[in-house]
Structures are given as structure tokens and as C-alpha cells.
Enzyme design. Sequence first.
Site, PDB file in Angstrom:
ATOM      1  N   ASP A  34      -6.940  -9.432  16.952  1.00 43.57           N
ATOM      2  CA  ASP A  34      -5.203  -8.227  17.398  1.00 43.57           C
ATOM      3  C   ASP A  34      -6.254  -6.561  18.429  1.00 43.57           C
ATOM      4  O   ASP A  34      -5.507  -6.779  18.845  1.00 43.57           O
ATOM      5  CB  ASP A  34      -4.359  -8.287  17.364  1.00 43.57           C
ATOM      6  CG  ASP A  34      -4.161  -7.417  15.952  1.00 43.57           C
ATOM      7  OD1 ASP A  34      -5.256  -6.790  15.483  1.00 43.57           O
ATOM      8  OD2 ASP A  34      -3.059  -7.239  15.858  1.00 43.57           O
ATOM      9  N   GLY A  35      -7.524  -6.857  17.027  1.00 43.54           N
ATOM     10  CA  GLY A  35      -7.790  -5.395  17.499  1.00 43.54           C
ATOM     11  C   GLY A  35      -8.238  -4.845  16.148  1.00 43.54           C
ATOM     12  O   GLY A  35      -7.938  -2.930  16.586  1.00 43.54           O
ATOM     13  N   GLU A  36      -7.168  -4.311  15.745  1.00 40.33           N
ATOM     14  CA  GLU A  36      -6.600  -3.752  14.421  1.00 40.33           C
ATOM     15  C   GLU A  36      -7.524  -3.382  13.649  1.00 40.33           C
ATOM     16  O   GLU A  36      -8.091  -4.244  13.475  1.00 40.33           O
ATOM     17  CB  GLU A  36      -5.437  -4.029  14.254  1.00 40.33           C
ATOM     18  CG  GLU A  36      -4.014  -4.078  15.059  1.00 40.33           C
ATOM     19  CD  GLU A  36      -2.399  -3.818  13.994  1.00 40.33           C
ATOM     20  OE1 GLU A  36      -2.222  -4.690  12.804  1.00 40.33           O
ATOM     21  OE2 GLU A  36      -1.531  -3.591  14.558  1.00 40.33           O
ATOM     22  N   LYS A 186     -20.767  35.638  36.042  1.00 42.62           N
ATOM     23  CA  LYS A 186     -19.888  35.380  37.514  1.00 42.62           C
ATOM     24  C   LYS A 186     -20.441  37.049  37.858  1.00 42.62           C
ATOM     25  O   LYS A 186     -20.087  37.978  37.420  1.00 42.62           O
ATOM     26  CB  LYS A 186     -19.109  34.923  37.964  1.00 42.62           C
ATOM     27  CG  LYS A 186     -18.704  33.388  38.484  1.00 42.62           C
ATOM     28  CD  LYS A 186     -17.991  32.748  38.800  1.00 42.62           C
ATOM     29  CE  LYS A 186     -17.252  30.882  38.570  1.00 42.62           C
ATOM     30  NZ  LYS A 186     -16.344  30.466  38.675  1.00 42.62           N
TER      31      LYS A 186
END
Length: 288
Positions: A34-36, A186
Site C-alpha cells: 500500500d506504499g507505507e 534592486k
Amino acid sequence: MKIIPGISARGLAARIAAELGCKAASCEFKRFPDGELYTRIVDDVKDEELVIVQSIRADSDLICLLQLIDAVEEAVKTKVVIPYLGYARQDKKFKHGEAISVRAIARSISAAGVVDTIYVVNVHNKAVLKYFDVDTKELDAAPLIGDYVAKKEIAHPVIIGPDGGATELAKAVATPRRFDYDVLAKKRISSEEVEIKPKELSVEGKNVVIVDDIISTGGTISEAASLLKAQKANDIYVACVHGVFVQNAISRMHNAGVKEIIATDTIESEFSRVSVAKMVAEELKKQS
Ligand code: R5P
């Protein structure tokens, strides 16, 4: 002492271990379907003095760091080195309703376990260290960049910060080696015209090293390089502490006239010419 290499800083962790003459523990990182993230310190590190080394570049790097701090609960003492502390640019609420992201991260790290000291390298805004509920120390890689520039034997380099925020960094790179330094600012010429150029110095015919703490998209550096080229600067080098280098940052900087890109190894890349390993190791020796 044993080094625990986090997933994003394995090369640097190995170099720190070599400098200290100690071992880097073996760790396992993998993803569940699941990607954990799964993180395990394979070696037995119970009752040892430990140093976790992990940069926070991607979101999952934070998860890995929290897991490692949790996993070393039986250590005698745990120090954490965060070479690159990401999210440090979101150091205040710029708009109503925003998170102070770096505060959320500092709080989660502080609450993850018992940590003795946290070391960071050139954090974007030093003031954010107050969000950690742990002793912190910032290490400065600027003199190492100055040493590298000196070794390259660039004729009379001028160190330039791309904006006022880079003043301290430009000074810290330049001063030990007695290089000239300045920052772009600037200047209003008329009600319609604004000129951006170094505050004090002329860069005409000079070799320039633009320095910044972070290079992400390369936009800031490309703009600075184009302006310096327009002012007839000779060779333009770029040096940063943290080379995040997203999207087309590298080609963008080269297209703007940059000859060479130099970064440290707080984030590993092919441009990591300067190592912070010795500096970190020396600090750890002092504190052990
Ligand atoms: C900004 O305050 C930082 O010091 C850097 O100048 C900035 O993060 C660089 O970002 P980019 O490479 O996307 O222009």
C-alpha cells in the site's frame, strides 16, 4: 558510537562513520504494497550511543526519521543529524490558514522519542530551531564551500548572493578566504525603471560564484546569472549547501550562463563536490 543511516543520507552517513572510525548499522527499508514505508535497524544497537543521520528532502524522509527514532528506544543516548531540513522555508504563515510546516515537523520529531541533540546544516532560517523541544545545533558548511572554491584556483572570484537573504552566506563563504563578496539588490533608476545589480562591486570581467543556501527550481540562480552576464561578468559558478534540483533546474542554470554547479552532500547528487562529513564528525566528537 554507532551511526544509523537513514534512507536519504546513506552515503553521507557512511562518510561520517568513516571519519569517526565507527560502524554504520545495517538498516532495511522497503515499501508495503500500500506504499507505507517499512524501516528496520538490523544490527543490535541496544545500550549503544547512536547517531541517526537522515535528511528531510521528501515527505517520506520524515516518516523514516520518526521510525528510526522510535526504533532506537533502548539506546544509551541518541543524537540526530538532519543535514537538510526541508520545509524550513515555510517558517511562518504567509496567508491566513496556512500551516507553519517546519514547526509541525519539529514538533513531530521532538515527540518521536528521546533525543539528546539535533544537528542541522545551514537551516534556511535559524529561528525555526526554537520549534524543536530538544537541544539543537546548526553547523555551517559555508567555509567548506569557500575552501572548495579556493582549491579550484578561479582567478579572483567574487562571491555574490542572489538576494539580501543570502548576505550572511556570501560573507561566510568569502571571509575566511578573503574573497570579495556582495549581494544583488534592486535600485530604482526612475519611476519606470528598476536596476538589479551588486550593491557595491562591479562584476565586469570578473569570475563570479553565486551562492545560495538552497537551489530548488534554479529560478533564483538563473535570474541572477543572467543579470550578472548582462553586467559582463566572466565565468559564472554556482554553489549551494542544499542541492534540491527539481524539474529542469540544471539545464535552466546552464542556459542562463552558469559554467559549473557545486553543492554539498546534505542531499546526494552528481553535483555533491563538497562533503560535510568531516565537519559533522568533528562536532559529534566534541559532544560525545
Ligand atoms: C529562498 O529564500 C532560498 O534561499 C533560495 O533562494 C530559494 O529557495 C531557491 O529556490 P529556487 O531554486 O526555486 O529559485
